[in-house]
Design a protein around this motif. Structure first.
Motif, PDB file in Angstrom:
ATOM      1  N   UNK A 193       0.814  -1.210   0.000  1.00  0.00           N
ATOM      2  CA  UNK A 193       0.000   0.000   0.000  1.00  0.00           C
ATOM      3  C   UNK A 193       0.855   1.271   0.000  1.00  0.00           C
ATOM      4  N   UNK A 213       2.346   1.960  -3.396  1.00  0.00           N
ATOM      5  CA  UNK A 213       1.387   2.416  -4.405  1.00  0.00           C
ATOM      6  C   UNK A 213       1.001   3.878  -4.180  1.00  0.00           C
ATOM      7  N   UNK A 214       0.706   4.226  -2.920  1.00  0.00           N
ATOM      8  CA  UNK A 214       0.349   5.617  -2.631  1.00  0.00           C
ATOM      9  C   UNK A 214       1.533   6.548  -2.884  1.00  0.00           C
ATOM     10  N   UNK A 252       1.719   7.343  -6.455  1.00  0.00           N
ATOM     11  CA  UNK A 252       0.690   8.325  -6.833  1.00  0.00           C
ATOM     12  C   UNK A 252       1.175   9.741  -6.491  1.00  0.00           C
ATOM     13  N   UNK A 253       1.714   9.886  -5.291  1.00  0.00           N
ATOM     14  CA  UNK A 253       2.181  11.210  -4.854  1.00  0.00           C
ATOM     15  C   UNK A 253       3.371  11.675  -5.704  1.00  0.00           C
ATOM     16  N   UNK A 303      -2.744  14.291   1.391  1.00  0.00           N
ATOM     17  CA  UNK A 303      -2.716  13.340   2.521  1.00  0.00           C
ATOM     18  C   UNK A 303      -2.615  14.087   3.850  1.00  0.00           C
ATOM     19  N   UNK A 323      -8.384  15.415   4.511  1.00  0.00           N
ATOM     20  CA  UNK A 323      -8.222  14.363   3.503  1.00  0.00           C
ATOM     21  C   UNK A 323      -7.513  13.141   4.079  1.00  0.00           C
ATOM     22  N   UNK A 383     -10.048  11.266   6.147  1.00  0.00           N
ATOM     23  CA  UNK A 383     -10.987  10.594   5.243  1.00  0.00           C
ATOM     24  C   UNK A 383     -10.335   9.362   4.619  1.00  0.00           C
ATOM     25  N   UNK A 384      -9.091   9.517   4.213  1.00  0.00           N
ATOM     26  CA  UNK A 384      -8.352   8.407   3.600  1.00  0.00           C
ATOM     27  C   UNK A 384      -8.221   7.241   4.579  1.00  0.00           C
ATOM     28  N   UNK A 429     -11.647   5.624   5.199  1.00  0.00           N
ATOM     29  CA  UNK A 429     -12.106   4.814   4.073  1.00  0.00           C
ATOM     30  C   UNK A 429     -11.391   3.469   4.017  1.00  0.00           C
ATOM     31  N   UNK A 430     -10.082   3.513   4.275  1.00  0.00           N
ATOM     32  CA  UNK A 430      -9.334   2.261   4.225  1.00  0.00           C
ATOM     33  C   UNK A 430      -9.678   1.354   5.405  1.00  0.00           C
ATOM     34  N   UNK A 471     -12.944  -0.244   4.615  1.00  0.00           N
ATOM     35  CA  UNK A 471     -12.762  -1.335   3.662  1.00  0.00           C
ATOM     36  C   UNK A 471     -12.156  -2.550   4.343  1.00  0.00           C
ATOM     37  N   UNK A 483     -13.594  -6.263   4.938  1.00  0.00           N
ATOM     38  CA  UNK A 483     -13.007  -7.332   4.137  1.00  0.00           C
ATOM     39  C   UNK A 483     -12.601  -8.523   4.985  1.00  0.00           C
ATOM     40  N   UNK A 538      -2.787   6.728 -10.439  1.00  0.00           N
ATOM     41  CA  UNK A 538      -2.648   8.149 -10.773  1.00  0.00           C
ATOM     42  C   UNK A 538      -3.186   8.439 -12.172  1.00  0.00           C
ATOM     43  N   UNK A 574      -7.342  10.525  -3.434  1.00  0.00           N
ATOM     44  CA  UNK A 574      -6.822   9.194  -3.109  1.00  0.00           C
ATOM     45  C   UNK A 574      -7.784   8.417  -2.216  1.00  0.00           C
ATOM     46  N   UNK A 575      -8.484   9.149  -1.342  1.00  0.00           N
ATOM     47  CA  UNK A 575      -9.398   8.482  -0.409  1.00  0.00           C
ATOM     48  C   UNK A 575     -10.578   7.852  -1.129  1.00  0.00           C
ATOM     49  N   UNK A 603      -8.432   4.745  -4.232  1.00  0.00           N
ATOM     50  CA  UNK A 603      -7.751   3.492  -3.888  1.00  0.00           C
ATOM     51  C   UNK A 603      -8.623   2.491  -3.123  1.00  0.00           C
ATOM     52  N   UNK A 604      -9.418   2.949  -2.142  1.00  0.00           N
ATOM     53  CA  UNK A 604     -10.312   1.954  -1.517  1.00  0.00           C
ATOM     54  C   UNK A 604     -11.234   1.296  -2.547  1.00  0.00           C
ATOM     55  N   UNK A 616      -9.238  -1.255  -4.571  1.00  0.00           N
ATOM     56  CA  UNK A 616      -8.993  -2.465  -3.780  1.00  0.00           C
ATOM     57  C   UNK A 616     -10.261  -3.294  -3.657  1.00  0.00           C
ATOM     58  N   UNK A 655     -10.778  -7.070  -4.908  1.00  0.00           N
ATOM     59  CA  UNK A 655     -11.280  -8.124  -4.035  1.00  0.00           C
ATOM     60  C   UNK A 655     -12.462  -8.845  -4.680  1.00  0.00           C
ATOM     61  N   UNK A 705       2.115  -5.343 -10.622  1.00  0.00           N
ATOM     62  CA  UNK A 705       3.196  -4.359 -10.578  1.00  0.00           C
ATOM     63  C   UNK A 705       3.915  -4.367 -11.922  1.00  0.00           C
TER      64      UNK A 705
END
Lengths: 223, 112
Positions: free
Chosen positions: A22, A25-26, A29-30, A55, A59, A62-63, A66-67, A70, A74, B29, B47-48, B51-52, B55, B59, B67
């Protein structure tokens, strides 16, 4: 170029538990976002601030939320707790239905005045409840262990409740005069309750889960 | 007429991402950038949100992530739509089409 992986690991470390990939990947993106800002002609500082704003503050919260949302849905909740609670509700409904129909458990009186309750009709339907739990867990992608755990959920809850009653009663007996606590009697009662409301139902719930496991394997054998 | 469910609002983001991935695999991105560019900035993913969702798609088996090493040597996680994802996309598109048609009837709006 800022070390985005390090920044993500530091700023969003609470998310590190979700996936080992994770952070990378983030960070990617940044990194792309930072470069895009620079290509627009802004200074490195502005590009950094602009990228970090994704981030930070509201935000970031919220990020994370959200994770976590999830993740909670899961893992354990989806595969064990939710199917398990439905199994518990189903077994509770069965007991309630028999109680409303005035179908009482068979009582076996022991020599010392204690009794063993045998809810035979409830027990007959428990394999169906166990199968339901295993099936729901399976539909949510539960592993074999998770399917069994979901099926055994009602027994686990009853076991926890009964095991809590004993120390609570014992503690009360220390503080309340004339509480009438007899450790030997309480231990024997606990053993009988654990047998009637935890152990035997667990076997029956497992029986139902076992049927689902068997059915799951059938197509493989047929092929 | 197909019923327009309450989830259509939430499904708008899913529709946008699945539609993009149906064209070609992209990393996170790129997905956000392309949606923003193609909609003139009207639709934006932070991003919030992104990405969730990705994912969750993974799933559910709607996308497969791998990758990949880009020509500049950087590693990015690229998402590719699976057959299951394509199956999911079709009813989502139909639902949105019904939604817009209903809106057009009510408001008199027409596509530009």
């Amino acid at each position: 170029m800022p070390d985005w992986k390090q920044i993500v690991r530091k700023d969003l470390r609470v998310l590190g538990v979700l996936s080992p990939e994770f952070a990378e990947e983030l960070a990617g993106h940044l990194e792309d976002s930072y470069e895009a800002s620079q290509h627009e002609g802004v200074t490195a500082d502005v590009a950094f601030q602009r990228t970090m704003s994704q981030i930070e503050g509201r935000r970031k919260i919220w990020l994370v939320l959200r994770f976590l949302q999830e993740d909670v849905m899961t893992g354990f909740s989806r595969k064990v707790a939710l199917p398990g609670l439905l199994t518990f509700a189903a077994s509770g409904f069965v007991s309630l239905a028999f109680a409303l129909a005035h179908i009482q458990p068979r009582i076996i009186w022991l020599a010392d005045g204690q009794f063993l309750a045998l809810p035979l009709w409830d027990w007959c339907l428990l394999p169906i409840c166990g199968a339901l739990g295993a099936l729901l867990s399976q539909r949510n992608g539960g592993s074999r262990l998770q399917r069994i755990a979901a099926a055994l959920f009602p027994s686990a809850i009853m076991g926890i409740v009964l095991l809590l009653i004993f120390p609570v009663g014992f503690t009360l007996s220390r503080f309340v005069p004339n509480y009438g606590w007899d450790t030997a009697v309480a231990l024997k009662s606990l053993g009988l309750w654990l047998l009637g409301y935890v152990a035997v139902p667990a076997v029956l719930l497992l029986l139902g889960a076992g049927v689902i496991e068997k059915m799951k394997r059938l197509p493989a054998h047929a092929m | 007429m197909a019923s327009v469910g309450a989830q259509i609002k939430r499904g708008s983001a899913e529709l946008a991402v699945l539609t993009l991935l149906a064209r070609h695999p992209l990393h996170g991105y790129e997905i956000a950038k392309q949606i923003e560019e193609q909609t003139g900035g009207v639709l934006r993913f932070d991003m919030a949100s992104l990405y969730p969702m990705l994912y969750r798609f993974e799933r559910k088996g709607w996308v497969k992530a791998e990758w990949q090493t880009l020509p500049n040597g950087r590693r990015r996680r690229c998402y590719r739509l699976t057959a299951s994802g394509r199956k999911q996309l079709a009813p989502l598109r139909a639902e949105w089409r019904a939604f817009f048609q209903a809106l057009q009837i009510v408001t008199g709006f027409q596509n530009a």
